[in-house]
Every structure is written in structure tokens, then in C-alpha cells.
Design a protein around this motif. Structure first.
Motif, PDB file in Angstrom:
ATOM      1  N   ALA A 221     -57.657  71.263  -4.979  1.00  0.00           N
ATOM      2  CA  ALA A 221     -58.804  70.374  -5.135  1.00  0.00           C
ATOM      3  C   ALA A 221     -59.828  71.026  -6.038  1.00  0.00           C
ATOM      4  N   HIS A 222     -60.655  70.217  -6.663  1.00  0.00           N
ATOM      5  CA  HIS A 222     -61.719  70.693  -7.536  1.00  0.00           C
ATOM      6  C   HIS A 222     -62.890  71.198  -6.682  1.00  0.00           C
ATOM      7  N   THR A 223     -63.457  72.320  -7.084  1.00  0.00           N
ATOM      8  CA  THR A 223     -64.526  72.946  -6.306  1.00  0.00           C
ATOM      9  C   THR A 223     -65.872  72.816  -7.017  1.00  0.00           C
TER      10      THR A 223
ATOM     11  N   GLY B 158     -63.827  74.937 -10.862  1.00  0.00           N
ATOM     12  CA  GLY B 158     -62.406  75.249 -10.956  1.00  0.00           C
ATOM     13  C   GLY B 158     -61.612  74.473  -9.928  1.00  0.00           C
ATOM     14  N   ARG B 159     -60.405  74.958  -9.698  1.00  0.00           N
ATOM     15  CA  ARG B 159     -59.572  74.379  -8.656  1.00  0.00           C
ATOM     16  C   ARG B 159     -59.126  75.486  -7.719  1.00  0.00           C
ATOM     17  N   ALA B 160     -59.027  75.155  -6.452  1.00  0.00           N
ATOM     18  CA  ALA B 160     -58.587  76.102  -5.442  1.00  0.00           C
ATOM     19  C   ALA B 160     -57.570  75.426  -4.548  1.00  0.00           C
ATOM     20  N   ALA B 161     -56.864  76.243  -3.774  1.00  0.00           N
ATOM     21  CA  ALA B 161     -55.849  75.740  -2.841  1.00  0.00           C
ATOM     22  C   ALA B 161     -56.415  75.712  -1.433  1.00  0.00           C
ATOM     23  N   PHE B 162     -55.976  74.719  -0.671  1.00  0.00           N
ATOM     24  CA  PHE B 162     -56.462  74.550   0.697  1.00  0.00           C
ATOM     25  C   PHE B 162     -55.299  74.162   1.599  1.00  0.00           C
TER      26      PHE B 162
ATOM     27  N   LEU C  36     -57.505  78.798   0.674  1.00  0.00           N
ATOM     28  CA  LEU C  36     -56.544  79.885   0.521  1.00  0.00           C
ATOM     29  C   LEU C  36     -56.860  80.623  -0.773  1.00  0.00           C
ATOM     30  N   GLY C  37     -57.456  81.802  -0.684  1.00  0.00           N
ATOM     31  CA  GLY C  37     -57.856  82.526  -1.881  1.00  0.00           C
ATOM     32  C   GLY C  37     -59.086  81.907  -2.514  1.00  0.00           C
ATOM     33  N   GLY C  38     -59.541  82.514  -3.593  1.00  0.00           N
ATOM     34  CA  GLY C  38     -60.727  82.026  -4.280  1.00  0.00           C
ATOM     35  C   GLY C  38     -60.391  80.983  -5.327  1.00  0.00           C
ATOM     36  N   ASP C  39     -61.422  80.570  -6.065  1.00  0.00           N
ATOM     37  CA  ASP C  39     -61.210  79.629  -7.161  1.00  0.00           C
ATOM     38  C   ASP C  39     -60.210  80.222  -8.159  1.00  0.00           C
ATOM     39  N   GLY C  40     -59.219  79.447  -8.509  1.00  0.00           N
ATOM     40  CA  GLY C  40     -58.230  79.891  -9.489  1.00  0.00           C
ATOM     41  C   GLY C  40     -57.115  80.738  -8.922  1.00  0.00           C
TER      42      GLY C  40
END
Length: 404
Positions: free
Chosen positions: A175-177, A181-185, A224-228
Motif C-alpha cells: 500500500a502507498h504510505t 513510497g510503498r510498504a508491505a503489510f 512488515l519492514g519500512g517504506d520500500g
């Protein structure tokens, strides 16, 4: 390719066969220098425990998505993960399941990939339950945003190309943050804020795995993890190569169909002609080369030679990044993923063309398993981005990454 011997049940019916990789050169990364040949890769440590039973179970569950999801959940508890020393065995397993049924491979691969992503993020997998998917595609008119607030991260918006979402329990989703950027969730798909469109799925291939749009309304999610992180981790490239292993397993099955049809015809007194022999020889050459490439790449992953960053946001970004152009620089996992996926996709396309041309219309019209496999695989391999991926690889090649 070394394959297991033909297996039959007491009645003489054909039973599923595993796909195994040939031994090949092992490479080891040494302190960031170019990987050096270190002798042959030892064969994988025999068949995975219970593989024959699993393949029989997959064959019995063809077309039954809940049953296949259950088998995938069970497999996720024991199958190896990429980059942990047995990547070749993982890819052999994915290829073997897909050789039984392409749609089954399409079900197994995202569940196992989701578990790998969770593990790479540091999540403890022991309490992880249910069937998982991975939803990272983007599309026009659909945007999913992640908003951080006092109640944690909430997802709002829509996500396209969410295969089997109504039948899954959880998903890793991008998803866009707020940072741009984009991150995983990780998200629970049973939350009341999740609604699934009825897919307008008219495909003749992968009919049991429709992909539609899922809408999110204030749905809690765990980042899950940071942006990117999702795209920059080496596991992103490893997962993309795992999909290629599935494609190749489907091509192996199509090729076995062709070889078996030639043997059956010979048994009825119709020996293969030179065209059939030439096609079978070309198929053997194509598959053997692709399987050797996967075996070599799996060894390189496990030896740490493909542990760098994952996908750059774009080819131009990579060109502007000032990346290492030295001849001895470590190979990037993303450039290798582009090579592997492009090589395997081309192999699959060629096998499909040769077999379809030489077998003609009759089996497509009257042999249901063969017709299903051909349609499923033709659609599945279209996940490859073809010339767009080659354009990315060309930009990386211009920067100085090629092993040649």
C-alpha cells in the motif's frame, strides 16, 4: 533434467512424477567479490519427505481449491524457504506441484512466498495460521493507502488482481504510505472492512483461480519492514524466481505429455518422424538448459552471492544511482531475477509452441488434462512482463552488471 522414474499404481495408471534439478557448478560469494566456481553442486538431499504422497494428493484435488489450499497450508509448515540453504529443493517442490497441475502451483506459490516474506521481516512463523496470499499489483483506478494513527496503521482503498481473496484468511499486501513510497503489510481478510468484488473472470486458463479487486475500509494492518523494504529485500527477487520455477514445472509437464504421446503412437505402430524427433530434441535442450540455470542460481542464492538489494524503483533510478560497475562487483539479485524469469518464460513459450503445433488440435479438443494444462500455463506465464523486463535488464546491463 534428471527426473524420477515413471510411477504407476497397481492398475497401471500414470501417477505424478517429481521435477528435480541436475547437478551443476556451485558458486560462493567471497567478501563481495565475484562468485568463484567451487566444484559440483551436490544433488539435493533426496526427495522431500512425503513428496510422493503430496503429489498424489494434489492430483486427487485438481479443481478443488479449498483442498489445494489445505495442502498448501500443510506444506508451508515443512517446506524450505529461499536463501536458507535449500533453495533448489524449494524450487523443485514448486515445479513438481505445478507439473501435476498448473493451477495447484499457482495456489501453492503465493502462500509459501507470503510465509517467506513474513520470516524475512522478522515475524515468528510459529503462530501463523490460515491460507495466505500476496497482493502487490497496481492498476488504473485502484489505489490502496496506509494511514498511520493512534489506532495503528489502517488501510483504505482498493487493490486489483487479488487472486482467491474470498477463500484466503490473510495476505501480505502493498500500500502507498504517507511518506510517498510503498510498504508491505500483513492483513486479516476476514475483517468486516474487507469486501471482494465478484471477478469478471472469463479466462479459459486458471478458471478456478479468478483474480478480482478487493476494497478496504479502515482495515487494521501490521507493517512488515519500512517504506520500500518489500521491493528492496533480496527475497523479492528470490520470490520472482520461484514463480519461474513454477512456469518451468508446467513446461516439463507439457513436454512429458508430448513425449508420452510419441511413445504411445510408436506402440501402435506409428513411429515418430524427423520433425517429431527434432521437436523433442529441441525441447530436451531447452528444458535441460533452463533447469541447469535454476540449479546454478539456487546455489548462488544459498552461498550468499545474491544477497544484495532487490528491485530498483525503475531502470532509470538504477542508472542514476552510481552503482558499482567494476567487473568483480557482486551480482544484484534483481538483475539475476530478470535473467532467470526471461529465460524461463522464453523456454515455456517455445515449448508451448512446439508441442501445440506438433500434437495438433485433437488433444486440445478431447484430452481434458492436456487442454487444461496448456491453457493454464499460457495464462500463468503472462505474468512475465516480457520486453518491459528486458528493458530493465538492458538498463542494468548498460550500467555494467552482466556476468559476461
Amino acid at each position: 533434467m534428471k527426473e524420477s522414474s515413471t510411477r504407476t499404481d497397481p492398475a497401471g495408471a500414470r501417477r505424478p512424477r517429481a521435477v528435480t534439478f541436475p547437478p551443476g557448478p556451485r558458486e560462493r560469494g567471497r567478501g563481495g567479490s565475484r562468485a568463484e566456481a567451487q566444484g559440483p553442486v551436490p544433488p539435493t538431499a533426496g526427495p522431500h519427505p512425503g513428496l510422493d504422497r503430496l503429489l498424489d494428493a494434489v492430483a486427487s484435488a485438481v479443481g478443488d481449491v479449498p483442498a489445494l489450499l489445505s495442502l498448501a497450508r500443510d506444506a508451508g509448515r515443512t517446506w524450505p524457504q529461499p536463501g536458507q540453504g535449500n533453495t533448489a529443493a524449494l524450487w523443485e517442490l514448486l515445479a513438481s506441484v505445478t507439473a501435476v497441475d498448473v493451477a495447484a502451483g499457482r495456489i501453492f506459490e503465493p502462500h509459501l512466498d507470503a510465509l517467506a516474506i513474513l520470516a524475512q521481516s522478522g515475524r515468528d512463523l510459529r503462530p501463523v495460521e490460515g491460507a495466505w496470499g500476496v497482493f502487490a499489483a497496481e492498476g488504473p483506478g485502484a489505489r490502496l493507502e496506509a494511514k498511520a494513527g493512534d489506532a495503528g496503521v489502517l488501510l483504505d482503498g482498493s487493490k486489483p488482481w487479488c487472486s482467491l481473496a474470498p477463500l484466503l484468511d490473510h495476505a501480505v499486501i502493498t500500500a502507498h504510505t504517507d511518506a510517498g513510497g510503498r510498504a508491505a503489510f500483513a492483513v486479516d481478510l476476514h475483517h468486516p472492512g474487507v469486501t471482494c468484488d465478484e471477478p469478471a473472470w472469463i479466462a479459459r486458463g486458471l478458471q478456478e483461480i479468478p483474480s478480482g479487486t478487493v476494497h478496504f475500509n479502515q482495515v487494521p494492518a501490521e507493517q512488515l519492514g519500512g517504506d520500500g523494504w518489500y521491493f528492496s529485500r533480496p527475497g523479492f527477487a528470490w520470490g520472482g524466481m520461484g514463480v519461474a520455477a513454477c512456469w518451468l514445472g508446467g513446461a516439463v509437464a507439457v513436454s512429458r505429455d508430448y513425449r508420452d504421446s510419441l511413445r504411445a503412437a510408436a506402440g501402435r505402430g506409428r513411429e515418430p518422424d524427423q520433425i517429431a524427433f527434432a521437436s523433442l530434441g529441441e525441447i530436451d535442450r531447452i528444458l535441460t538448459s533452463a533447469l541447469q540455470y535454476l540449479a546454478r542460481t539456487a546455489a548462488l542464492i544459498d552461498d550468499g552471492g545474491l544477497a544484495g538489494g532487490g528491485q530498483p524503483a525503475s531502470a532509470n533510478e538504477h542508472l542514476q544511482s552510481g552503482g558499482d560497475q567494476r567487473p568483480g562487483a557482486e551480482r544484484s539479485p534483481w538483475s539475476e531475477a530478470l535473467r532467470v524469469r526471461g529465460t524461463v518464460a522464453a523456454a515455456v513459450e517455445r515449448v508451448l509452441a512446439l508441442v501445440s503445433r506438433d500434437r495438433g488440435p485433437a488433444p486440445l479438443a478431447f484430452d481434458e488434462p492436456y487442454a487444461k494444462r496448456m491453457a493454464d500455463l499460457a495464462l500463468y506465464v503472462r505474468q512475465h512482463h516480457a520486453q518491459r523486463d528486458d528493458a530493465q535488464l538492458g538498463a542494468l546491463t548498460l550500467k555494467g552488471e552482466p556476468p559476461w
